[in-house]
Scaffold this motif. Structure first.
Motif, PDB file in Angstrom:
ATOM      1  N   ALA A 172       7.624  20.799   6.065  1.00  0.00           N
ATOM      2  CA  ALA A 172       8.872  21.458   5.399  1.00  0.00           C
ATOM      3  C   ALA A 172       9.750  20.627   4.456  1.00  0.00           C
ATOM      4  O   ALA A 172      10.120  21.080   3.615  1.00  0.00           O
ATOM      5  CB  ALA A 172       9.671  22.074   6.535  1.00  0.00           C
ATOM      6  N   ARG A 173       9.597  19.241   4.700  1.00  0.00           N
ATOM      7  CA  ARG A 173      10.427  18.462   4.019  1.00  0.00           C
ATOM      8  C   ARG A 173       9.565  18.145   2.793  1.00  0.00           C
ATOM      9  O   ARG A 173      10.355  17.702   1.622  1.00  0.00           O
ATOM     10  CB  ARG A 173      10.723  17.102   4.647  1.00  0.00           C
ATOM     11  N   ALA A 174       8.338  18.025   2.909  1.00  0.00           N
ATOM     12  CA  ALA A 174       7.675  17.469   1.620  1.00  0.00           C
ATOM     13  C   ALA A 174       7.403  18.395   0.314  1.00  0.00           C
ATOM     14  O   ALA A 174       8.026  19.531   0.578  1.00  0.00           O
ATOM     15  CB  ALA A 174       6.161  17.458   2.068  1.00  0.00           C
ATOM     16  N   ILE A 234       0.988  -1.136  -0.071  1.00  0.00           N
ATOM     17  CA  ILE A 234      -0.038   0.042   0.040  1.00  0.00           C
ATOM     18  C   ILE A 234       0.685   0.982   0.114  1.00  0.00           C
ATOM     19  O   ILE A 234       0.601   2.240  -0.667  1.00  0.00           O
ATOM     20  CB  ILE A 234      -0.960  -0.051   1.175  1.00  0.00           C
ATOM     21  N   ALA A 235       2.005   1.254   0.773  1.00  0.00           N
ATOM     22  CA  ALA A 235       2.901   2.372   0.891  1.00  0.00           C
ATOM     23  C   ALA A 235       3.539   2.794  -0.363  1.00  0.00           C
ATOM     24  O   ALA A 235       3.675   3.699  -0.774  1.00  0.00           O
ATOM     25  CB  ALA A 235       3.813   2.148   2.206  1.00  0.00           C
ATOM     26  N   GLN A 236       4.027   1.603  -1.109  1.00  0.00           N
ATOM     27  CA  GLN A 236       4.776   1.754  -2.345  1.00  0.00           C
ATOM     28  C   GLN A 236       3.881   2.170  -3.499  1.00  0.00           C
ATOM     29  O   GLN A 236       4.230   2.761  -4.581  1.00  0.00           O
ATOM     30  CB  GLN A 236       5.211   0.469  -2.525  1.00  0.00           C
ATOM     31  N   SER A 237       2.301   2.045  -3.087  1.00  0.00           N
ATOM     32  CA  SER A 237       1.589   2.401  -4.361  1.00  0.00           C
ATOM     33  C   SER A 237       1.030   4.050  -4.496  1.00  0.00           C
ATOM     34  O   SER A 237       0.318   4.454  -5.353  1.00  0.00           O
ATOM     35  CB  SER A 237       0.231   1.706  -4.272  1.00  0.00           C
ATOM     36  N   ARG A 238       1.466   4.887  -3.332  1.00  0.00           N
ATOM     37  CA  ARG A 238       0.666   6.224  -3.113  1.00  0.00           C
ATOM     38  C   ARG A 238       2.071   6.960  -2.835  1.00  0.00           C
ATOM     39  O   ARG A 238       3.417   6.493  -2.370  1.00  0.00           O
ATOM     40  CB  ARG A 238      -0.119   6.407  -2.118  1.00  0.00           C
ATOM     41  N   ASN A 239       2.188   8.453  -3.240  1.00  0.00           N
ATOM     42  CA  ASN A 239       3.052   9.067  -2.926  1.00  0.00           C
ATOM     43  C   ASN A 239       3.143   9.969  -1.281  1.00  0.00           C
ATOM     44  O   ASN A 239       2.822  11.062  -1.336  1.00  0.00           O
ATOM     45  CB  ASN A 239       3.230  10.262  -4.030  1.00  0.00           C
ATOM     46  N   PHE A 240       3.310   8.739  -0.544  1.00  0.00           N
ATOM     47  CA  PHE A 240       2.867   9.350   1.006  1.00  0.00           C
ATOM     48  C   PHE A 240       4.062  10.198   1.514  1.00  0.00           C
ATOM     49  O   PHE A 240       5.043   9.782   1.042  1.00  0.00           O
ATOM     50  CB  PHE A 240       2.509   8.072   1.963  1.00  0.00           C
ATOM     51  N   SER A 241       3.595  11.190   2.262  1.00  0.00           N
ATOM     52  CA  SER A 241       4.645  12.204   2.613  1.00  0.00           C
ATOM     53  C   SER A 241       4.998  11.549   4.046  1.00  0.00           C
ATOM     54  O   SER A 241       6.079  11.587   4.620  1.00  0.00           O
ATOM     55  CB  SER A 241       4.440  13.741   2.924  1.00  0.00           C
ATOM     56  N   PHE A 242       3.915  10.939   4.964  1.00  0.00           N
ATOM     57  CA  PHE A 242       4.165  10.444   6.292  1.00  0.00           C
ATOM     58  C   PHE A 242       3.093   9.695   6.582  1.00  0.00           C
ATOM     59  O   PHE A 242       1.857   9.889   5.930  1.00  0.00           O
ATOM     60  CB  PHE A 242       4.646  11.660   7.456  1.00  0.00           C
ATOM     61  N   CYS A 243       3.184   9.006   7.858  1.00  0.00           N
ATOM     62  CA  CYS A 243       2.129   8.248   8.285  1.00  0.00           C
ATOM     63  C   CYS A 243       1.719   8.622   9.716  1.00  0.00           C
ATOM     64  O   CYS A 243       2.705   9.012  10.558  1.00  0.00           O
ATOM     65  CB  CYS A 243       2.515   6.863   8.367  1.00  0.00           C
TER      66      CYS A 243
END
Length: 376
Positions: free
Chosen positions: A374-376, A84-93
């Motif tokens: 700020a990182r995103a 799931i995490a690899q399928s989206r451009n997630f910034s954080f959890c």
């Protein structure tokens, strides 16, 4: 705050039972209008369209594991969340409770904000070690200062800025719209329209300490309005013991055990007073629900309950039936004007500290949130 709509936040929840569905809604609603899309993933629980609709999320996924299946190393769950995490451009959890935090850190390379809803989550040596190993990617939130301070005590080498408080909250207007009138609530619960009623809502469990409530009620009863009643909503393993205690104290006829009442928050206007006697309360969502209904509060001066009630209600020492009784007597003689002033103070407190709007503003000021965005 305008951000790219392509940015995603992963919210990972253990399940949606009890209060945790609304926790998912609370955290998803933090991102309304932020430009982040929220994907909420439930580790346990079958897929449910009503649950998905209540999450305030852009996307809801159900992993549908049983509690038994995620004991031990949880390798399958780790593999599934990795996909799931690899399928989206997630910034954080954002992960709620220790098990989802554990899985999220092992399954992804994302920064993880771990939300803790209870005391003692880092008392175990193995959990302290785990948190230390992942300290560069993990930051922590407690639902009250009491929970935050418990974690800081357990993780003394962590910078205080990485363990913060973010209060539980309610959509004040939406909740009030669901709360029925005094007459409707009394009728629904089978309560007399003329009785002076103390309400208590919660599991019949040692942590909720309804035994102290019964002792305090019995002491206060001779000085309360004639026909006063204590209505206890909830079920649990202490039910028979508490009923027997009420009889031993001579108040069995005045104490109503109403059992599990679906959507109990709708009926809080039935009460003249709401009493919470818990000896181990990380926060106390029922207090917010009572405040929204305008019901005067009496609560134990410990844990998160103190932070909610102090200044707008009466607090009594943990396990102190005598002071609880004195609090009931004080509330019983409040006149209509005093009750109205109390209701207004509680509503102000809700909007200033425990509303979706207030907590959303607090969230975006948190040090680790500022660092992540700020990182995103």
């Amino acid at each position: 705050m305008t951000r790219s709509a392509e940015r995603h936040v992963l919210q990972f929840c253990h399940g949606y039972d009890g209060p945790f569905l609304d926790c998912a809604r609370q955290y998803a609603s933090l991102f309304a209008g932020s430009g982040y899309r929220v994907t909420t993933v439930f580790l346990t629980g079958v897929a449910d369209a009503d649950v998905a609709g209540a999450c305030a999320s852009d996307e809801v996924l159900f992993m549908e594991y049983s509690s038994k299946a995620i004991r031990g190393l949880k390798l399958s769950a780790i593999a599934d969340l990795r996909k799931i995490a690899q399928s989206r451009n997630f910034s954080f959890c954002i992960a709620h409770r220790f098990k989802p935090i554990y899985i999220a850190l092992l399954a992804t390379q994302l920064p993880v904000i771990g939300v803790h809803h209870a005391f003692g989550d880092y008392q175990r040596r193995t959990r302290k070690l785990f948190a230390h190993i992942f300290r560069k990617r993990l930051s922590l939130l407690g639902v009250s200062d009491a929970v935050r301070d418990d974690m800081r005590h357990c993780l003394p080498k962590w910078p205080a800025a990485r363990i913060q408080t973010l209060y539980n909250r309610i959509d004040v207007d939406a909740l009030q719209a669901t709360q029925v009138s005094f007459d409707e609530a009394r009728d629904a619960l089978g309560l007399s329209p003329d009785a002076w009623v103390i309400g208590n809502v919660g599991r019949l469990h040692p942590d909720k300490d309804q035994a102290t409530l019964l002792h305090g009620f019995a002491q206060a009863l001779p000085r309360l309005p004639v026909g006063s009643q204590l209505a206890i909503l909830g079920t649990g393993r202490l039910e028979q013991d508490l009923k027997e205690l009420a009889r031993e104290l001579g108040v069995g006829d005045c104490v109503l055990f109403l059992g599990q009442v679906p959507e109990a928050r709708r009926y809080f206007r039935a009460f003249d007073v709401f009493a919470l006697s818990s000896d181990h309360e990380p926060f106390g969502m029922v207090l917010l629900e009572a405040m929204a209904a305008g019901v005067p509060l009496l609560a134990t001066a410990c844990g998160g309950a103190k932070e909610v009630v102090e200044g707008v209600g009466i607090l009594f020492p943990q396990g102190d039936a005598e002071h609880l009784a004195q609090g009931l007597q004080h509330l019983a003689v409040m006149n209509q004007h005093e009750c109205q002033v109390c209701a207004e103070m509680m509503l102000d407190r809700l909007r200033e500290r425990f509303s979706d709007r207030a907590v959303r503003e607090a969230f975006w000021r948190l040090p680790h949130v500022l660092e992540l965005t700020a990182r995103a």
